[in-house]
Scaffold this active site. Structure first.
Site, PDB file in Angstrom:
ATOM      1  N   SER A 265       2.733  -0.869   0.842  1.00 22.45           N
ATOM      2  CA  SER A 265       3.928  -1.335   0.141  1.00 22.45           C
ATOM      3  C   SER A 265       4.675  -0.239  -0.606  1.00 22.45           C
ATOM      4  O   SER A 265       5.130   0.715   0.007  1.00 22.45           O
ATOM      5  CB  SER A 265       3.538  -2.473  -0.796  1.00 22.45           C
ATOM      6  OG  SER A 265       4.685  -3.048  -1.335  1.00 22.45           O
ATOM      7  N   HIS A 266       4.745  -0.354  -1.938  1.00 21.97           N
ATOM      8  CA  HIS A 266       5.562   0.576  -2.720  1.00 21.97           C
ATOM      9  C   HIS A 266       4.865   1.921  -2.936  1.00 21.97           C
ATOM     10  O   HIS A 266       5.469   2.838  -3.473  1.00 21.97           O
ATOM     11  CB  HIS A 266       5.892  -0.044  -4.078  1.00 21.97           C
ATOM     12  CG  HIS A 266       4.673  -0.388  -4.866  1.00 21.97           C
ATOM     13  ND1 HIS A 266       3.903  -1.489  -4.563  1.00 21.97           N
ATOM     14  CD2 HIS A 266       4.072   0.222  -5.899  1.00 21.97           C
ATOM     15  CE1 HIS A 266       2.882  -1.537  -5.396  1.00 21.97           C
ATOM     16  NE2 HIS A 266       2.952  -0.516  -6.222  1.00 21.97           N
TER      17      HIS A 266
ATOM     18  N   ASP B 298       7.495  -2.007   2.428  1.00 22.51           N
ATOM     19  CA  ASP B 298       7.263  -3.018   3.456  1.00 22.51           C
ATOM     20  C   ASP B 298       8.281  -4.147   3.432  1.00 22.51           C
ATOM     21  O   ASP B 298       8.109  -5.163   4.105  1.00 22.51           O
ATOM     22  CB  ASP B 298       5.835  -3.569   3.356  1.00 22.51           C
ATOM     23  CG  ASP B 298       5.566  -4.241   2.033  1.00 22.51           C
ATOM     24  OD1 ASP B 298       6.206  -3.869   1.023  1.00 22.51           O
ATOM     25  OD2 ASP B 298       4.712  -5.156   1.985  1.00 22.51           O
TER      26      ASP B 298
ATOM     27  N   ARG C  73      -0.298  -1.851 -17.096  1.00 20.98           N
ATOM     28  CA  ARG C  73       1.010  -2.499 -17.116  1.00 20.98           C
ATOM     29  C   ARG C  73       1.125  -3.279 -18.423  1.00 20.98           C
ATOM     30  O   ARG C  73       0.289  -4.137 -18.727  1.00 20.98           O
ATOM     31  CB  ARG C  73       1.162  -3.447 -15.931  1.00 20.98           C
ATOM     32  CG  ARG C  73       0.972  -2.769 -14.584  1.00 20.98           C
ATOM     33  CD  ARG C  73       1.766  -3.457 -13.495  1.00 20.98           C
ATOM     34  NE  ARG C  73       1.392  -3.026 -12.160  1.00 20.98           N
ATOM     35  CZ  ARG C  73       1.773  -1.885 -11.586  1.00 20.98           C
ATOM     36  NH1 ARG C  73       2.501  -1.021 -12.277  1.00 20.98           N
ATOM     37  NH2 ARG C  73       1.400  -1.589 -10.363  1.00 20.98           N
TER      38      ARG C  73
ATOM     39  N   ASP D 272      11.568  -2.150  -0.887  1.00 18.13           N
ATOM     40  CA  ASP D 272      10.385  -1.281  -0.980  1.00 18.13           C
ATOM     41  C   ASP D 272       9.836  -0.920   0.402  1.00 18.13           C
ATOM     42  O   ASP D 272      10.442  -1.236   1.423  1.00 18.13           O
ATOM     43  CB  ASP D 272       9.304  -1.936  -1.843  1.00 18.13           C
ATOM     44  CG  ASP D 272       8.623  -3.097  -1.139  1.00 18.13           C
ATOM     45  OD1 ASP D 272       9.269  -3.709  -0.262  1.00 18.13           O
ATOM     46  OD2 ASP D 272       7.459  -3.393  -1.455  1.00 18.13           O
TER      47      ASP D 272
ATOM     48  N   GLU E 232       7.940 -10.448 -11.767  1.00 17.73           N
ATOM     49  CA  GLU E 232       8.722  -9.465 -12.510  1.00 17.73           C
ATOM     50  C   GLU E 232       8.799  -8.122 -11.776  1.00 17.73           C
ATOM     51  O   GLU E 232       9.627  -7.287 -12.097  1.00 17.73           O
ATOM     52  CB  GLU E 232       8.145  -9.265 -13.911  1.00 17.73           C
ATOM     53  CG  GLU E 232       6.630  -9.015 -13.998  1.00 17.73           C
ATOM     54  CD  GLU E 232       6.146  -7.778 -13.329  1.00 17.73           C
ATOM     55  OE1 GLU E 232       6.836  -6.744 -13.488  1.00 17.73           O
ATOM     56  OE2 GLU E 232       5.096  -7.823 -12.659  1.00 17.73           O
ATOM     57  N   SER E 233       7.910  -7.922 -10.805  1.00 19.76           N
ATOM     58  CA  SER E 233       7.817  -6.650 -10.100  1.00 19.76           C
ATOM     59  C   SER E 233       8.782  -6.581  -8.911  1.00 19.76           C
ATOM     60  O   SER E 233       8.452  -6.012  -7.891  1.00 19.76           O
ATOM     61  CB  SER E 233       6.383  -6.447  -9.624  1.00 19.76           C
ATOM     62  OG  SER E 233       5.957  -7.581  -8.885  1.00 19.76           O
TER      63      SER E 233
ATOM     64  N   LYS F 216      -3.462  -5.320   5.150  1.00 23.10           N
ATOM     65  CA  LYS F 216      -3.652  -6.658   4.592  1.00 23.10           C
ATOM     66  C   LYS F 216      -3.699  -7.697   5.691  1.00 23.10           C
ATOM     67  O   LYS F 216      -3.131  -7.496   6.769  1.00 23.10           O
ATOM     68  CB  LYS F 216      -2.576  -6.978   3.552  1.00 23.10           C
ATOM     69  CG  LYS F 216      -1.149  -6.625   3.923  1.00 23.10           C
ATOM     70  CD  LYS F 216      -0.201  -6.810   2.724  1.00 23.10           C
ATOM     71  CE  LYS F 216       1.219  -6.461   3.130  1.00 23.10           C
ATOM     72  NZ  LYS F 216       2.202  -6.720   2.077  1.00 23.10           N
TER      73      LYS F 216
ATOM     74  N   ASP G  91       9.269  -6.357   1.129  1.00 27.65           N
ATOM     75  CA  ASP G  91       9.137  -7.642   0.442  1.00 27.65           C
ATOM     76  C   ASP G  91       9.721  -7.635  -0.972  1.00 27.65           C
ATOM     77  O   ASP G  91       9.841  -8.683  -1.592  1.00 27.65           O
ATOM     78  CB  ASP G  91       7.682  -8.144   0.456  1.00 27.65           C
ATOM     79  CG  ASP G  91       6.691  -7.150  -0.118  1.00 27.65           C
ATOM     80  OD1 ASP G  91       7.123  -6.067  -0.570  1.00 27.65           O
ATOM     81  OD2 ASP G  91       5.482  -7.457  -0.103  1.00 27.65           O
ATOM     82  N   ARG G  92      10.100  -6.466  -1.485  1.00 27.33           N
ATOM     83  CA  ARG G  92      10.671  -6.441  -2.832  1.00 27.33           C
ATOM     84  C   ARG G  92      12.161  -6.152  -2.792  1.00 27.33           C
ATOM     85  O   ARG G  92      12.674  -5.589  -1.820  1.00 27.33           O
ATOM     86  CB  ARG G  92      10.037  -5.328  -3.663  1.00 27.33           C
ATOM     87  CG  ARG G  92       8.578  -5.493  -3.862  1.00 27.33           C
ATOM     88  CD  ARG G  92       8.139  -4.441  -4.832  1.00 27.33           C
ATOM     89  NE  ARG G  92       6.698  -4.461  -4.945  1.00 27.33           N
ATOM     90  CZ  ARG G  92       6.051  -3.978  -5.985  1.00 27.33           C
ATOM     91  NH1 ARG G  92       6.727  -3.419  -6.983  1.00 27.33           N
ATOM     92  NH2 ARG G  92       4.747  -4.038  -6.036  1.00 27.33           N
TER      93      ARG G  92
ATOM     94  N   LYS H  96       6.883 -12.625  -0.465  1.00 27.44           N
ATOM     95  CA  LYS H  96       8.150 -12.307  -1.100  1.00 27.44           C
ATOM     96  C   LYS H  96       9.022 -11.611  -0.061  1.00 27.44           C
ATOM     97  O   LYS H  96       8.522 -11.076   0.914  1.00 27.44           O
ATOM     98  CB  LYS H  96       7.945 -11.465  -2.353  1.00 27.44           C
ATOM     99  CG  LYS H  96       7.078 -10.220  -2.206  1.00 27.44           C
ATOM    100  CD  LYS H  96       6.765  -9.676  -3.595  1.00 27.44           C
ATOM    101  CE  LYS H  96       6.014  -8.361  -3.572  1.00 27.44           C
ATOM    102  NZ  LYS H  96       4.600  -8.491  -3.212  1.00 27.44           N
TER     103      LYS H  96
HETATM  104  C1  VG1 Z   1       1.885  -5.058  -8.053  1.00 32.07           C
HETATM  105  C2  VG1 Z   1       2.812  -6.014  -8.770  1.00 32.07           C
HETATM  106  C3  VG1 Z   1       2.595  -7.418  -8.263  1.00 32.07           C
HETATM  107  C4  VG1 Z   1       2.786  -7.452  -6.737  1.00 32.07           C
HETATM  108  C5  VG1 Z   1       1.857  -6.434  -6.097  1.00 32.07           C
HETATM  109  C6  VG1 Z   1       2.058  -6.326  -4.604  1.00 32.07           C
HETATM  110  O1  VG1 Z   1       0.541  -5.401  -8.333  1.00 32.07           O
HETATM  111  O2  VG1 Z   1       2.618  -5.965 -10.165  1.00 32.07           O
HETATM  112  O3  VG1 Z   1       3.477  -8.294  -8.912  1.00 32.07           O
HETATM  113  O4  VG1 Z   1       2.500  -8.721  -6.231  1.00 32.07           O
HETATM  114  O5  VG1 Z   1       2.097  -5.134  -6.654  1.00 32.07           O
HETATM  115  O6  VG1 Z   1       3.378  -6.018  -4.290  1.00 32.07           O
HETATM  116  P1  VG1 Z   1      -0.360  -4.622  -9.433  1.00 32.07           P
HETATM  117  O7  VG1 Z   1      -1.725  -5.209  -9.310  1.00 32.07           O
HETATM  118  O8  VG1 Z   1      -0.260  -3.184  -9.112  1.00 32.07           O
HETATM  119  O9  VG1 Z   1       0.299  -4.920 -10.749  1.00 32.07           O
HETATM  120  V1  VG1 Z   1       3.719  -5.086  -2.931  1.00 32.07           V
HETATM  121  O10 VG1 Z   1       5.344  -5.220  -2.647  1.00 32.07           O
HETATM  122  O11 VG1 Z   1       3.293  -3.531  -3.532  1.00 32.07           O
HETATM  123  O12 VG1 Z   1       2.655  -5.536  -1.772  1.00 32.07           O
HETATM  124 CO    CO Z   2       5.876  -4.537  -0.946  1.00 32.18          CO
END
Ligand code: VG1
Ligand code: CO
Length: 543
Positions: free
Chosen positions: A113-114, A279, A496, A277, A364-365, A126, A281-282, A376
């Site tokens: 992801s990010h 992948d 966080r 982001d 919130e992310s 995943k 989803d954000r 998402k």
């Molecule tokens: C983070 C975000 C969370 C989100 C997760 C996956 O998790 O806070 O809200 O669902 O990333 O998003 P963490 O445990 O690092 O706070 V993605 O788009 O990175 O799969």
């Molecule tokens: Co993502």
């Protein structure tokens, strides 16, 4: 060609976090590492025999090689068919859609992801369930248990499949259907939103910038925004997915999407800006000169979703992760619908969506989505915003001002302290938790503490319980502090710190959030003694 059984040994640390298993790329490329985890996935779901899966990823380094290995393992485990995005590319929401559309037995998504990508950066895997959503905790626990006593994996010795060519091939008796990565997803979007109204808005001169951050959404955004909706060519920038995301950190927030922020606050700013982001989803949305916080974006989408054809009948309910601000709860109250509060991570929305109790969900992310898939969905949120802008014929700033005037404003911010020493972070969290019984009634930074707890969630649909989901300190004036450690990082710990304060209006609705939250920030540092434990007094990233 034969299915081989390869002897292996358990490898430490194959425990999925908030969203799949994420590790440094060289770790994933190490001997048996990917194979062990993929076999553990198949074992955790009762085997792959006769099953159909979806497979694709965000295009980061090792994406293509990993896809070939997984195809050979699916064949070795007797799967009937795998539907693969062309060149092994699928955004997370597109993969979720394909799982649902084709009623498959689940899907494997290759993404961290990010997190940055590249030979020395991060990789991830995943598994999504037949409903299209991330594997729930019971299933990720089962994967981990299998990884701990694995002794063998199965893999075919067949050669690579040409994933560039659309059509069906066979691999050791298993069908491999290579599909266009974008087409089905684009059709789904077209079924939900008022494309003619958005097209008219672009034709009338509406200008937009979409920053795909060299990650997976580029091809999707180009096709939908430029080709189907008529946005000016070049609206989508950084549109080609690259193995290292061109060195960008594909996390759509003001810090990492700074090029977009600079343009949106500059003299020639377009009407609307967005970023996505790694992948897909954000999403981050930005008006001309105006950043919209994800919690506020969720609230605005909930209040206006009925303007989109796919949601014209209204929302069954809304859900947000616990650290997300309560802005959407106020909208739910006004609409007379239920608002649910779940732990962090999209997997906790799945049951509510499946049961028809929530239509819109958000975090919130920078994550927002609906029951159209079980993830998402960044572009979906951007398109819903465009639909609202086209129908309301107002600017983002006007929409935000009216929203705050009607509902009041939940000032909100998240402070991230990255790569801190894991032991120090854990000690700090434990000490804070220990102090909770003494907190109620105490005054800190001029505010009285009403309650403090460690968030635990009982799923209203299946009754499953998830504990230890974040420390909360609630103040008598409605302000709130939440602290948790990230479950997606690959280096040390990330703290966080989530901060919130409600302003009912009509006065005081246009303060700078950091200033509006100053007492809450001060209280958090005083109560958790962040600097004493971690040596950090200022965050690395503020959103
Ligand atoms: C983070 C975000 C969370 C989100 C997760 C996956 O998790 O806070 O809200 O669902 O990333 O998003 P963490 O445990 O690092 O706070 V993605 O788009 O990175 O799969
Ligand atoms: Co993502």
């Amino acid at each position: 060609m034969t299915a081989l059984t390869i002897a292996t040994r358990p490898i430490d640390g194959q425990k999925p976090g908030t969203s799949g298993l994420r590790k440094k790329t060289p770790v994933f490329m190490g001997a048996h590492y990917l194979e062990n985890f993929v076999q553990s996935i198949f074992d955790a779901i009762g085997g792959a025999e006769g099953k159909t899966f979806v497979l694709g990823g965000d295009g980061r380094y090792f994406n293509g090689r990993a896809a070939q290995i997984i195809l050979r393992m699916a064949a070795g485990n007797g799967a009937a068919k795998v539907i693969v995005g062309q060149n092994a590319i699928l955004s997370t929401p597109a993969a979720s859609h394909l799982i649902r559309l084709n009623k498959t037995d689940g899907g494997i998504i290759l993404s961290a992801s990010h997190n940055p990508g590249g030979p020395e950066a991060d990789f991830g895997v995943k598994f999504n369930m037949p409903n299209g959503g991330p594997a729930p905790e019971a299933v990720t626990e089962a994967m981990f248990r299998h990884s701990v006593d694995i002794t063998r994996y199965r893999i075919s010795d067949a050669p690579d499949v040409d994933l560039a060519r659309i059509g069906t091939a066979t691999l050791d008796g298993m069908a491999v259907e290579v599909v266009d990565s974008v087409a089905d997803y684009a059709a789904l979007m077209e079924s939900l939103f008022d494309f003619p109204a958005i097209r008219d808005m672009f034709a009338a001169g509406f200008r937009m910038r979409f920053d795909a951050m060299c990650a997976v959404t580029g091809p999707y955004a180009r096709e939908i925004l430029e080709n189907r909706l008529g946005a000016a060519p070049g609206t989508v920038v950084h549109a080609t997915p690259l193995p290292d995301f061109g060195g960008m950190h594909p996390d759509p927030n003001p810090t990492w999407a700074h090029e977009l922020m600079a343009e949106m606050t500059g003299p020639e700013a377009p009407d609307f800006g967005a970023a996505s982001d790694g992948d897909g989803d954000r999403n981050m949305v930005v008006g001309r000169g105006l950043y919209v916080s994800p919690s506020d974006s969720l609230a605005v989408l909930a209040a206006n979703a009925h303007l989109a054809p796919g949601y014209a009948r209204g929302l069954a309910g809304v859900a947000r992760s616990m650290p997300t601000s309560a802005a959407v709860d106020r909208v739910a109250r006004a609409l007379g619908i239920d608002a649910y509060e779940t732990p962090t991570g999209w997997k906790f929305f799945g049951n509510l969506l499946d049961a028809g109790r929530a239509t819109l969900c958000g975090e919130e992310s920078f994550g927002t989505g609906s029951d159209h898939v079980r993830e998402k969905d960044g572009l979906w949120a951007v398109l819903l915003w465009l639909n609202i802008l086209a129908r309301r014929r107002q600017s983002v700033a006007e929409i935000m001002a009216e929203h705050f005037a009607r509902f009041g404003r939940n000032y909100y911010s998240r402070h991230d302290f990255e790569a801190i020493e894991t032991a120090a972070a854990e000690t700090m969290m434990a000490a804070l938790r220990m102090s909770f019984p003494r907190l109620p009634g105490r005054i800190v930074a001029g505010m009285e503490i009403a309650a403090a707890d460690d968030f635990s969630f009982t799923d209203p649909v299946d009754g499953s319980v998830s504990r230890g989901q974040g420390l909360r300190i609630l103040f008598a004036n409605g302000a709130r502090i939440v602290m948790r450690l990230s479950g997606t990082g690959t280096e040390g710990a990330t703290l966080r710190l989530y901060l919130e304060r409600y302003a009912p209006g009509p006065e005081g609705l246009d303060l700078d959030p950091q200033q509006a939250l100053a007492p809450v920030i001060q209280a958090a540092h005083a109560l958790a003694r962040i600097e004493a434990y971690t040596g950090r007094s200022t965050p690395d990233v503020i959103t």
